[in-house]
Enzyme design. Structure first.
Site, mmCIF file in Angstrom:
data_model
loop_
_atom_site.group_PDB
_atom_site.id
_atom_site.type_symbol
_atom_site.label_atom_id
_atom_site.label_comp_id
_atom_site.label_asym_id
_atom_site.label_seq_id
_atom_site.Cartn_x
_atom_site.Cartn_y
_atom_site.Cartn_z
ATOM 1 N N CYS B 133 -10.142 44.611 17.755
ATOM 2 C CA CYS B 133 -11.224 45.261 17.007
ATOM 3 C C CYS B 133 -12.301 45.807 17.932
ATOM 4 C CB CYS B 133 -11.839 44.296 16.005
ATOM 5 S SG CYS B 133 -10.689 43.894 14.695
ATOM 6 N N HIS B 134 -12.859 44.953 18.782
ATOM 7 C CA HIS B 134 -13.968 45.405 19.619
ATOM 8 C C HIS B 134 -13.785 45.012 21.073
ATOM 9 C CE1 HIS B 134 -15.372 44.929 15.447
ATOM 10 N NE2 HIS B 134 -15.798 46.149 15.653
ATOM 11 N N GLY B 135 -12.522 44.678 21.438
ATOM 12 C CA GLY B 135 -12.202 44.506 22.850
ATOM 13 C C GLY B 135 -12.721 43.255 23.519
#
Lengths: 420, 169
Positions: B133-135
């Site tokens: 999703c956001h690394g």
């Protein structure tokens, strides 16, 4: 509000109006003096009213067939698409209607930014508008969860988890929002309830928005105060009604194009897979209209600060009437602001683009620069511009430039038409 | 104001406001608390898992309280790697010994501490988990090494009922 007393012609009308002055209100709305130079950017208020009514009517119909239960929601949406008479049409209007609503509201907001419609004495109209915009985002998010597909489920998980960034009470708030230890059936039923409620809150705020508008009257492309009624105004009916009606027709063509030709292009294929709490889709992206804020969230490497930055990006708009220190409303007479305005438009579009891309490498760098510029625009450029900018002379009335006005204004008008 | 004497009426006002505030609070609280997890949700608090079929180097995912739990049987190399990390290199310093009491078994909530996505197994720059999703990158002990997540993946309360069965919760 109306400058003259209104008396209904018929005896019954007079009797009724003395007891409930509805006819006085109707007369105010038809006679309402409107600046005669309003351009097509001013037609989006009417278009937005149409969007709200469309969403409420189609939503009511969908609610007759939808089942808000984690085991049945996904199937009930497919039931609407396949079995219910015209269910596919009603659902596609509702789903694309949300996108059309946001398209119109962004044009409406950027119209205000260009012509300075948020400035005194229209601050309350503007702030009510920002609250409506926030409620629209809430309604859109809640509605997106209802089909209970993969994007629904994981979108709900990510967005509710934003609250876990709050120190100390965050986790408790998230559990409270979920009604459990993860997004599940209790979450779905309450989201459905709230999704049903919010449009009516918006409807109430729209009444206040229009009421507040009718106190000072419309701003206009020249951005000057005008006498009402005067040579500078025309009555709302039939002049503005016809113009709004024509613009609405054009808008409905675009709307119908999406509904009938590409009904799924604005959605995500993953949402046609039923929610699965064990598998996160490889690439979670919100709907297009939330992408700029999503990019801001992701560009900050700290969880709490990312959430704070995203919320600030929206709430900063409410402070705009006081951040913009310039007394001149319309960008037509503000040569420097006009350039910064278009840079801001580009900046928001760039944020939207990188919001849809993976948060890594060059995309992340661009997102960080664009986020910094977004805040720079509102917190530094706007206040400083009000002091430093050399503005062009403004006309005394709307009629003046037409009846042999000054040469300065002619240039300004030319520039205005170039910008459109 | 200081010379003004408190009279009976001031007392009655204050008393009325105080009782009114308690009444309003007592009425609102049930409206708020009804949204918290109900008795049927709380009743599903523990799960037993048979792990006899899990080979070294494999992870299974089970559902507990609606959330995924990763159970990884770690290889000797992975254990050595997890235990060799220096605490000062960690954003949220926790010893692997405290996270996996039985070093072969890592049992943790498969929920990214950023915004709640399920991280992917054997991905990322630290040979552990990666959240798409956001690394966020996690190591083989489930500790956050890079990315926006603030803390390590959570270790739930669990115990070995016998050699092959883990009870979570």
């Amino acid at each position: 509000m109306s400058d003259h007393e209104y008396t209904p012609k018929s005896k019954f009308g007079k009797w009724f109006n003395d007891r409930l002055p509805l006819l006085t209100l109707a007369n105010h709305l038809t006679d309402y003096p409107t600046p005669k130079n309003l351009n097509y950017w001013w037609t989006f208020g009417g278009i937005l009213t149409f969007c709200l009514i469309t969403q409420i009517v189609t939503g009511l119909v969908l609610a007759m067939h939808y089942i808000a239960h984690a085991d049945m929601a996904f199937d009930s949406v497919e039931h609407i698409m396949r079995d219910v008479n015209y269910g596919w049409l009603i659902r596609y209007i509702h789903a694309n209607g949300a996108s059309m609503f946001f398209l119109a509201v962004y044009i409406h907001i950027f119209r205000s930014l260009f012509y300075g419609s948020y400035k005194a004495p229209r601050e309350i109209i503007w702030i009510i508008g920002i609250i409506i915009y926030l409620l629209m985002m809430a309604a859109a998010f809640l509605g997106y969860v209802l089909p209970w597909g993969q994007m629904s489920f994981w979108g709900a998980t990510v967005i509710t988890n934003l609250f876990s960034a709050i120190p100390l009470v965050g986790e408790g708030i998230v559990t409270w929002l979920w009604g459990g230890y993860s997004v599940d059936n209790p979450t779905l039923t309450r989201f459905f309830t709230l999704h049903y409620l919010i449009p009516f809150l918006i409807l109430g705020l729209v009444v206040l928005h229009i009421w507040a508008l009718h106190v000072p009257g419309n701003n206009n492309p020249v951005g000057i105060d005008i006498k009402k009624p005067s040579k500078d105004t025309v009555p709302f009916h039939p002049y503005i009604v016809i113009k709004d009606g024509f613009a609405l027709l054009m808008f409905m063509i675009v709307f119908a194009f999406f509904v009938f030709y590409t009904p799924n292009i604005l959605g995500h294929a993953d949402n046609y897979i039923e929610a699965n709490p064990l598998v996160t889709p490889a690439h979670i992206v919100p709907e297009w209209y939330l992408l700029p804020f999503y990019a801001i969230l992701r560009s900050v490497p700290d969880k709490l600060l990312g959430v704070v930055a995203m919320l600030s990006a929206i709430l900063i708009l409410a402070a705009l009437p006081w951040l913009d220190t310039s007394k001149i409303r319309s960008a037509v007479f503000r040569p420097l602001y006009r350039q910064f305005y278009w840079i801001l438009v580009a900046d928001v579009l760039i944020l939207g683009y990188v919001g849809a891309m993976p948060a890594e490498g060059l995309y992340l760098l661009v997102a960080r620069v664009a986020t910094a510029y977004y805040f720079l625009h509102f917190l530094v450029i706007l206040p400083v511009l009000g002091w430093k900018e050399k503005t062009l002379p403004i006309p005394l009335s709307i009629t003046e430039p037409i009846l042999g006005g000054s040469p300065n204004l002619a240039t300004a008008k030319n520039k205005e038409s170039l910008n459109k | 104001m200081s010379e003004k004497k408190t009279n009976r009426r001031d007392f009655l006002f204050t008393a009325t406001y105080a009782v009114g505030a308690v009444g309003v609070g007592a009425t609102i609280w049930p409206m708020i608390d009804q949204m918290n997890p109900d008795a049927s949700v709380k009743a599903l608090a523990s799960t037993e898992v048979d792990v006899s079929a899990v080979n070294p180097g494999k992870t299974i995912t089970v559902l507990w309280r609606g959330k995924p739990v990763f159970i990884r049987r770690r290889t000797q190399d992975e254990i050595a790697e997890a235990r060799s990390v220096k605490l000062e290199d960690l954003k949220h310093p926790e010893k692997d010994e405290d996270r996996a009491v039985n070093p072969e078994w890592l049992v943790m909530l498969g929920v990214c501490t950023h915004l709640g996505c399920v991280p992917l197994d054997q991905k990322g720059e630290y040979n552990g988990w990666f959240c798409p999703c956001h690394g966020s990158h996690y190591d083989i002990s489930g500790r956050i090494r890079k990315g926006p997540a603030p803390t390590n993946m959570e270790i739930p309360k669990y115990e070995f009922v016998n050699a092959n069965t883990i009870k979570i919760g």
